[in-house]
Scaffold this active site. Structure first.
Site, PDB file in Angstrom:
ATOM      1  CB  SER A  68      -0.933  -0.001   1.210  1.00 30.83           C
ATOM      2  OG  SER A  68      -0.191  -0.155   2.400  1.00 30.83           O
ATOM      3  CD  GLN A 123       6.365  -0.601  -7.513  1.00 30.00           C
ATOM      4  OE1 GLN A 123       5.158  -0.850  -7.546  1.00 30.00           O
ATOM      5  NE2 GLN A 123       7.058  -0.395  -8.626  1.00 30.00           N
ATOM      6  CG  ASP A 172       3.863  -6.073   9.617  1.00 34.71           C
ATOM      7  OD1 ASP A 172       2.993  -6.873  10.005  1.00 34.71           O
ATOM      8  OD2 ASP A 172       3.854  -5.543   8.495  1.00 34.71           O
TER       9      ASP A 172
END
Length: 524
Positions: free
Chosen positions: A142, A145, A300
């Site tokens: 989101s 990249q 994460d």
């Protein structure tokens, strides 16, 4: 007026998307009770349903429908859904677990735009920066990249193969627009929905905005990777990619390229000859060292961000979200674990009250009873059947009932524990990953929460007190002089007695303080 009209139009488009995926159910559950918001949501649901626009799978769970709608709504809502997945206290275990599965994958943007961003940010043409640059992105999320590239052989950076993370064009403006909408909605909720104030919607959006702002400055991510690498210097079980600072800027991050097999790919790991028990033992130790030893952890740690290399080392990528736990919070977690393991619920309750985590107006006995309701069901069960992350989540839910404000970092820790347990059960369903870290936990508890550790803590506190004494004495002398010069007259003998009576002697009150401290240590 124009701001509100613009937000209402955007809100109508969002409501249509939610209704089309039949994703309004979870929101209605959250807002059940009196008020205009539930009525409005039901109206939206009925309106779009009658138009035949329901696209949500009939067999999907409410959380899965909500996740699908958030993916369609775009980058900001994907990120927001991922953050909400830590809030089991708001959404419940099932919906939170479904949101935790949100895949942050979007179509890539053109490589030509990535090249423009890199050249603008780094101030040099691609050909001079890299010997080779792969225009095909290896992942697209989101916010950014990733492209692979090769550095020139003469470059001083020690790794030729690198991964370059590039922010999406215009992502800052998109986030600013949608966060403004979320802030407007949060303010509206707190003003018109008293039942929702306990969820602190404004604070939730503010926390989200801070996280996103940090993620959109890739220099902060680089600093996070660098700090984590420093914490694990010399540890052969964990690999954090090195940062190429010369090719890193606000919108571009260049790191050493890592290669390996995804942590959750059981078949490939076995085919490559890896020992799954050994991998899980390393993963448990790494998680424990980050959270408890260092108080700084990867925020994460889903399987897509963790790899096993050919040497059996675990490598990590994507350091946009990092968590911190101060020493006192780590002590709180340790004492909480001790109380649970010893089934000493009153002691566990007392720890919460003594630390100020729970409102003093609440009953310690009632809190202990609530804790017992969580702890007792897990005793006697096989460890493989126990999710300590879910136990932690239940503790947070109960604590909030007793007006305890749960830190976002603890919720982030719980989310990562859930991810770790999921990977562990995928690799070996009969193994509880936390049992592998048990020796480390025992050593840490003994070093930090045992009698010797508490004695060291008391001595350290005494040392800090003694260091402050000269300043205290100076302030006392100034205060006494001021009193003496004002209306309050102190006899010189009184002042001498307060100061110790003779030069070089310790003041009586200092002796008393030290005596009390020593007595407290002996009694403790």
């Amino acid at each position: 007026m124009f701001r509100s009209l613009r937000q209402l139009l955007r809100l109508a488009a969002i409501a249509r998307t939610l209704a089309r995926h039949d994703a309004l159910g979870p929101l209605l559950e959250l807002m059940r009770g009196p008020g205009s918001a539930p009525i409005l949501l039901r109206g939206v649901r009925i309106f779009f349903g009658r138009r035949g626009e329901g696209e949500g799978r009939g067999d999907a769970r409410p959380g899965e429908k909500l996740a699908a709608a958030l993916v369609e709504l775009g980058p900001v809502f994907i990120k927001f859904g991922q953050m909400l997945s830590t809030r089991t206290d708001l959404l419940g275990d099932r919906i939170a677990a479904d949101l935790a599965q949100l895949q942050d994958r979007l179509p890539p943007f053109p490589a030509s735009e990535a090249r423009v961003t890199i050249e603008r940010e780094l101030g040099a043409p691609i050909g001079r920066l890299f010997a080779e640059f792969d225009d095909n992105p290896v992942s697209a999320a989101s916010i950014a990249q990733v492209h692979f590239a090769l550095l020139p052989e003469s470059d001083p950076f020690p790794y030729r193969e690198v991964a370059i993370k590039v922010l999406r064009p215009g992502i800052e403006a998109a986030f600013e627009r949608d966060i403004a909408l979320m802030e407007w909605l949060a303010e509206l909720c707190e003003r018109t929905q008293p039942a929702l104030r306990r969820f602190h919607p404004i604070a939730v959006v503010e926390t989200f905005a801070i996280i996103v702002q940090q993620e959109m400055d890739l220099r902060i991510e680089a600093a996070g990777a660098n700090e984590l690498a420093g914490n694990f210097a010399g540890d052969d079980s964990y690999v954090v990619p090195a940062v190429d600072w010369q090719r890193t800027a606000r919108r571009v991050l260049t790191l050493q390229r890592l290669a390996g097999i995804r942590m959750d790919d059981r078949e490939r790991l076995l085919a490559a000859g890896h020992d799954l028990h050994d991998i899980l033992a390393k993963a448990a130790a790494i998680f424990f060292r980050q959270a408890f030893r260092d108080g700084y952890f990867h925020g994460d740690q889903h399987p897509g961000n963790m790899f096993v290399d050919a040497g059996g080392r675990i490598g990590a990528v994507d350091f946009g979200i990092m968590g911190r736990l101060d020493r006192q919070t780590r002590y709180y977690l340790a004492d909480m674990l001790l109380g649970l393991l010893n089934r000493d619920y009153q002691r566990l309750a007392d720890v919460h009250f003594a630390a100020g985590y729970v409102s003093a107006s609440k009953s310690p006995e009632a809190f202990a009873q609530a804790l017992r309701a969580i702890g007792e069901p897990i005793f006697g069960r096989p460890l493989a059947d126990i999710s300590f992350a879910r136990v932690l989540g239940q503790l947070f839910q109960i604590a909030q009932t007793f007006e305890m404000e749960v830190q976002p970092q603890l919720l982030l820790l719980q989310k990562n524990m859930l991810m770790a347990e999921g990977v562990s059960r995928q690799l070996d369903p009969d193994l509880n990953i936390w049992t592998l870290a048990e020796p480390l936990i025992e050593d840490w508890m003994r070093e930090n929460r045992g009698p010797e550790a508490r004695l060291r803590e008391a001595l350290s506190e005494t040392g800090r007190l003694i260091e402050r004494l000269p300043r205290v004495l100076r302030h006392l002398d100034t205060a006494l002089s001021g009193f003496a010069e004002g209306g309050l007259r102190l006899h010189p003998e009184t002042i001498r007695a307060m100061g110790g009576g003779r030069r070089g002697g310790a003041p009586w009150w200092l002796v008393a303080i030290l005596g009390i401290v020593l007595l407290a240590m002996l009694v403790h």
